[in-house]
Design a protein around this motif. Structure first.
Motif, PDB file in Angstrom:
ATOM      1  N   SER A  66       0.745  -1.279   0.035  1.00  0.00           N
ATOM      2  CA  SER A  66      -0.049  -0.013  -0.089  1.00  0.00           C
ATOM      3  C   SER A  66       0.909   1.310   0.086  1.00  0.00           C
ATOM      4  O   SER A  66       2.196   1.134   0.059  1.00  0.00           O
ATOM      5  N   LEU A  67       0.190   2.525   0.003  1.00  0.00           N
ATOM      6  CA  LEU A  67       0.906   3.535   0.183  1.00  0.00           C
ATOM      7  C   LEU A  67       1.177   3.846   1.555  1.00  0.00           C
ATOM      8  O   LEU A  67       0.675   3.349   2.332  1.00  0.00           O
ATOM      9  N   PRO A  68       2.319   4.746   1.729  1.00  0.00           N
ATOM     10  CA  PRO A  68       2.646   4.850   3.148  1.00  0.00           C
ATOM     11  C   PRO A  68       1.179   5.773   4.081  1.00  0.00           C
ATOM     12  O   PRO A  68       0.734   6.163   3.198  1.00  0.00           O
ATOM     13  N   PRO A  69       1.337   5.380   5.170  1.00  0.00           N
ATOM     14  CA  PRO A  69       0.251   5.827   5.826  1.00  0.00           C
ATOM     15  C   PRO A  69       0.165   7.241   6.113  1.00  0.00           C
ATOM     16  O   PRO A  69       1.366   7.983   5.886  1.00  0.00           O
ATOM     17  N   GLN A  70      -0.879   8.142   6.419  1.00  0.00           N
ATOM     18  CA  GLN A  70      -1.032   9.149   6.703  1.00  0.00           C
ATOM     19  C   GLN A  70      -1.430   9.449   8.289  1.00  0.00           C
ATOM     20  O   GLN A  70      -2.100   8.417   8.692  1.00  0.00           O
ATOM     21  N   LEU A  71      -0.775  10.280   8.899  1.00  0.00           N
ATOM     22  CA  LEU A  71      -0.844  10.178  10.477  1.00  0.00           C
ATOM     23  C   LEU A  71      -1.470  11.582  10.906  1.00  0.00           C
ATOM     24  O   LEU A  71      -0.792  12.621  10.538  1.00  0.00           O
ATOM     25  N   VAL A 103       1.787  14.132   7.494  1.00  0.00           N
ATOM     26  CA  VAL A 103       1.709  14.152   8.876  1.00  0.00           C
ATOM     27  C   VAL A 103       0.964  15.694   9.274  1.00  0.00           C
ATOM     28  O   VAL A 103       1.408  16.498   8.955  1.00  0.00           O
ATOM     29  N   ARG A 104      -0.055  15.490  10.268  1.00  0.00           N
ATOM     30  CA  ARG A 104      -0.460  16.718  10.616  1.00  0.00           C
ATOM     31  C   ARG A 104      -1.002  16.587  12.191  1.00  0.00           C
ATOM     32  O   ARG A 104      -0.849  15.555  12.897  1.00  0.00           O
ATOM     33  N   LEU A 105      -0.609  17.687  12.702  1.00  0.00           N
ATOM     34  CA  LEU A 105      -1.046  17.979  14.309  1.00  0.00           C
ATOM     35  C   LEU A 105      -2.346  18.374  14.642  1.00  0.00           C
ATOM     36  O   LEU A 105      -3.015  19.055  13.733  1.00  0.00           O
ATOM     37  N   HIS A 106      -3.105  18.008  15.758  1.00  0.00           N
ATOM     38  CA  HIS A 106      -4.188  18.437  16.023  1.00  0.00           C
ATOM     39  C   HIS A 106      -4.056  18.864  17.545  1.00  0.00           C
ATOM     40  O   HIS A 106      -3.658  17.823  18.220  1.00  0.00           O
ATOM     41  N   LEU A 107      -4.386  19.911  17.993  1.00  0.00           N
ATOM     42  CA  LEU A 107      -4.586  20.293  19.361  1.00  0.00           C
ATOM     43  C   LEU A 107      -6.161  20.579  19.721  1.00  0.00           C
ATOM     44  O   LEU A 107      -6.855  21.307  18.897  1.00  0.00           O
ATOM     45  N   GLY A 108      -6.880  20.052  20.542  1.00  0.00           N
ATOM     46  CA  GLY A 108      -8.148  20.091  21.015  1.00  0.00           C
ATOM     47  C   GLY A 108      -8.740  19.004  21.418  1.00  0.00           C
ATOM     48  O   GLY A 108      -7.901  18.047  21.904  1.00  0.00           O
ATOM     49  N   SER A 109     -10.057  18.632  21.338  1.00  0.00           N
ATOM     50  CA  SER A 109     -10.639  17.696  21.713  1.00  0.00           C
ATOM     51  C   SER A 109     -10.117  16.395  20.958  1.00  0.00           C
ATOM     52  O   SER A 109     -10.154  16.598  19.744  1.00  0.00           O
ATOM     53  N   ALA A 114     -14.346  10.262  11.499  1.00  0.00           N
ATOM     54  CA  ALA A 114     -14.865  11.062  10.528  1.00  0.00           C
ATOM     55  C   ALA A 114     -14.106  12.368  10.801  1.00  0.00           C
ATOM     56  O   ALA A 114     -13.472  12.962   9.630  1.00  0.00           O
ATOM     57  N   GLY A 115     -13.912  12.761  12.154  1.00  0.00           N
ATOM     58  CA  GLY A 115     -12.914  14.018  12.301  1.00  0.00           C
ATOM     59  C   GLY A 115     -11.703  13.826  11.865  1.00  0.00           C
ATOM     60  O   GLY A 115     -10.900  14.738  11.496  1.00  0.00           O
ATOM     61  N   VAL A 116     -10.893  12.713  12.470  1.00  0.00           N
ATOM     62  CA  VAL A 116      -9.458  12.481  11.838  1.00  0.00           C
ATOM     63  C   VAL A 116      -9.500  12.576  10.081  1.00  0.00           C
ATOM     64  O   VAL A 116      -8.369  13.201   9.817  1.00  0.00           O
ATOM     65  N   LEU A 117     -10.277  11.926   9.542  1.00  0.00           N
ATOM     66  CA  LEU A 117     -10.198  11.983   8.087  1.00  0.00           C
ATOM     67  C   LEU A 117     -10.028  13.276   7.551  1.00  0.00           C
ATOM     68  O   LEU A 117      -9.709  13.965   6.545  1.00  0.00           O
ATOM     69  N   ALA A 118     -11.249  14.310   8.264  1.00  0.00           N
ATOM     70  CA  ALA A 118     -11.559  15.532   7.933  1.00  0.00           C
ATOM     71  C   ALA A 118     -10.438  16.552   8.042  1.00  0.00           C
ATOM     72  O   ALA A 118     -10.053  17.373   7.231  1.00  0.00           O
ATOM     73  N   LYS A 119      -9.593  16.152   9.399  1.00  0.00           N
ATOM     74  CA  LYS A 119      -8.580  17.031   9.574  1.00  0.00           C
ATOM     75  C   LYS A 119      -7.450  16.816   8.609  1.00  0.00           C
ATOM     76  O   LYS A 119      -6.390  17.571   8.297  1.00  0.00           O
TER      77      LYS A 119
END
Length: 122
Positions: A66-71, A103-109, A114-119
């Motif tokens: 597969s393709l490398p993962p997104q995180l 790679v993306r960072l998330h600060l918050g709740s 679905a929220g992960v995919l949207a982010k």
């Protein structure tokens, strides 16, 4: 389809979720990677633990085909005053060093799938 991973990072602990399958893995760091000031103080220990976690949650056959993962990485502790540029860079490099392509960072709740995919799309 690119595998999507959601990493919740606490002091000396990682919780990794494979969004597509729902598989979840909790790991305790030994040796520790956090100290009193930084969530990731020992980069090599944190990177090794994350690589091990990804290897356990994604079958090796799947990783090769597969393709490398997104995180998406969400730090849960040591957030007083937000993250400095250095702390952001540490977390981004941690994800890239583990083999993730995006790679993306998330600060918050905490987020649902679905929220992960949207982010990650934004």
């Amino acid at each position: 389809m690119r595998p999507t991973l959601y990493l919740k990072l606490s002091c000396n602990q990682m919780q990794l979720l494979h969004v597509q399958s729902g598989r979840e893995l909790h790991l305790q760091a030994n040796p520790p990677f956090s100290n009193q000031r930084l969530l990731v103080a020992d980069f090599a220990a944190a990177e090794h633990l994350l690589q091990r976690a990804i290897g356990q949650i994604l079958p090796k056959r799947y990783l090769r085909l597969s393709l490398p993962p997104q995180l998406l990485i969400q730090p849960l502790e040591r957030l007083e005053g937000g993250l400095s540029q250095v702390e952001e860079r540490i977390l981004l490099e941690l994800g890239l060093g583990s083999g993730a392509r995006k790679v993306r960072l998330h600060l918050g709740s905490e987020l649902d799938n679905a929220g992960v995919l949207a982010k990650l799309r934004s």
